[in-house]
Design an enzyme around this catalytic site. Structure first.
Site: not given
Ligand code: COA
Length: 260
Positions: A66, A111, A114, A134
């Site tokens: 999400a 999500g 999910e 989460e």
């Molecule tokens: N919601 C909003 N934005 C998200 C996102 C999310 N769940 N997951 C990634 N993004 C965005 C990042 O903020 C970033 O945006 P920016 O370039 O404007 O800063 C872009 O996507 C790329 O992500 P980034 O974190 O730079 O890539 P990465 O390769 O370093 O890391 C992940 C990848 C997936 C490990 C990391 O993005 C992450 O942990 N995301 C959240 C995962 C999460 O907790 N999901 C559950 C949410 S309830």
């Protein structure tokens, strides 16, 4: 109709749905959920569509969860409403009566995991990563991940993933039964489509009723669900497809199903 955040394309009876926010790793903001709601309704009701394949745009992510920026602004009531909206979309997909396959091409987190679990079958690329992170954010899954994950992989493994928040790779997801198949990234869409076309070649009414028996029956007691199955088994005897399937076998020829 075109969408703001997804691509929707019907080719040879399959709806190809691509979550299309690659710069945000296809995170599910409210607009994506709204676009998916409409797409799920089309999949369910368009007679031209017989199955669907869902994937994420770009090489890196299926869906990274999400949209955390949306979640950061929510209060208790809009938080609950957001969860209910997402749950309804996923349940509509799950109960659309047509096979839906997730082609997981990278991160499937929160999500994203999910949504993949609400699909009937999951095919993963070798670089896919799954998780319900989460708790790391101080929240819990809101799109029924706490319910579908234990149903798919068992309570112990589900709790390990839900409580630890760690990611697992595609092979581990396969080992615990979270995904059906792992394939090289460059073959993902072709393999997922081939799997779906294989299902679409079966008796269409039977496919529909298997989905109904499983998706509705799993929420009933064994006796109620077995009775549902018996009703559907009997109902099939009124279909041309059943006559054709059985007759074709006895006549030693391939069946020609009409879907009725
Ligand atoms: N919601 C909003 N934005 C998200 C996102 C999310 N769940 N997951 C990634 N993004 C965005 C990042 O903020 C970033 O945006 P920016 O370039 O404007 O800063 C872009 O996507 C790329 O992500 P980034 O974190 O730079 O890539 P990465 O390769 O370093 O890391 C992940 C990848 C997936 C490990 C990391 O993005 C992450 O942990 N995301 C959240 C995962 C999460 O907790 N999901 C559950 C949410 S309830």
């Amino acid at each position: 109709m075109s969408y703001l955040t997804i691509l929707y394309d019907v080719r040879d009876a399959i709806a190809f749905v691509t979550i299309n926010r690659p710069d945000k790793l296809n995170a599910l903001n409210d607009q994506v959920v709204e676009d998916l709601r409409d797409a799920a309704e089309r999949i369910a009701t368009d007679p031209e569509v017989r199955g669907a394949l869902i994937t994420g745009a770009g090489p890196k992510a299926f869906i990274a969860g999400a949209d955390i920026a949306d979640l950061a602004r929510q209060g208790p009531f809009d938080g609950k409403a957001r969860a209910l909206r997402g749950q309804a979309v996923l349940r509509r997909l799950e109960t659309c009566g047509k096979p839906v396959i997730a082609a997981v091409n990278g991160f499937a987190l929160g999500g994203g995991c999910e949504l993949a679990m609400a699909c009937h079958i999951r095919v993963a690329s070798e670089n896919a990563r799954f998780g319900q992170p989460e708790v790391k954010l101080g929240i819990i899954p809101g799109y029924a991940g706490t319910q579908r994950l234990p149903r798919l992989v068992g309570k112990g493994r589900a709790l390990q993933l839900l409580l630890g928040g760690e990611m697992i790779d595609a092979q581990e997801a396969y080992r615990i039964g979270l995904v059906n198949k792992v394939v090289p990234a460059d073959q993902l869409l072709a393999e997922a489509e081939q799997l779906l076309r294989g299902i679409l070649a079966q008796g269409p009414v039977a496919v529909r009723l298997v989905l109904e028996a499983v998706e509705r029956g799993l929420e009933m007691t064994l006796d109620e669900a077995s009775n549902l199955e018996a009703n559907l088994f009997g109902l099939l005897a009124s279909s041309k497809d059943m006559r054709e399937g059985l007759t074709a076998f006895l006549e030693k020829r391939p069946p020609k199903f009409e879907g009725r």
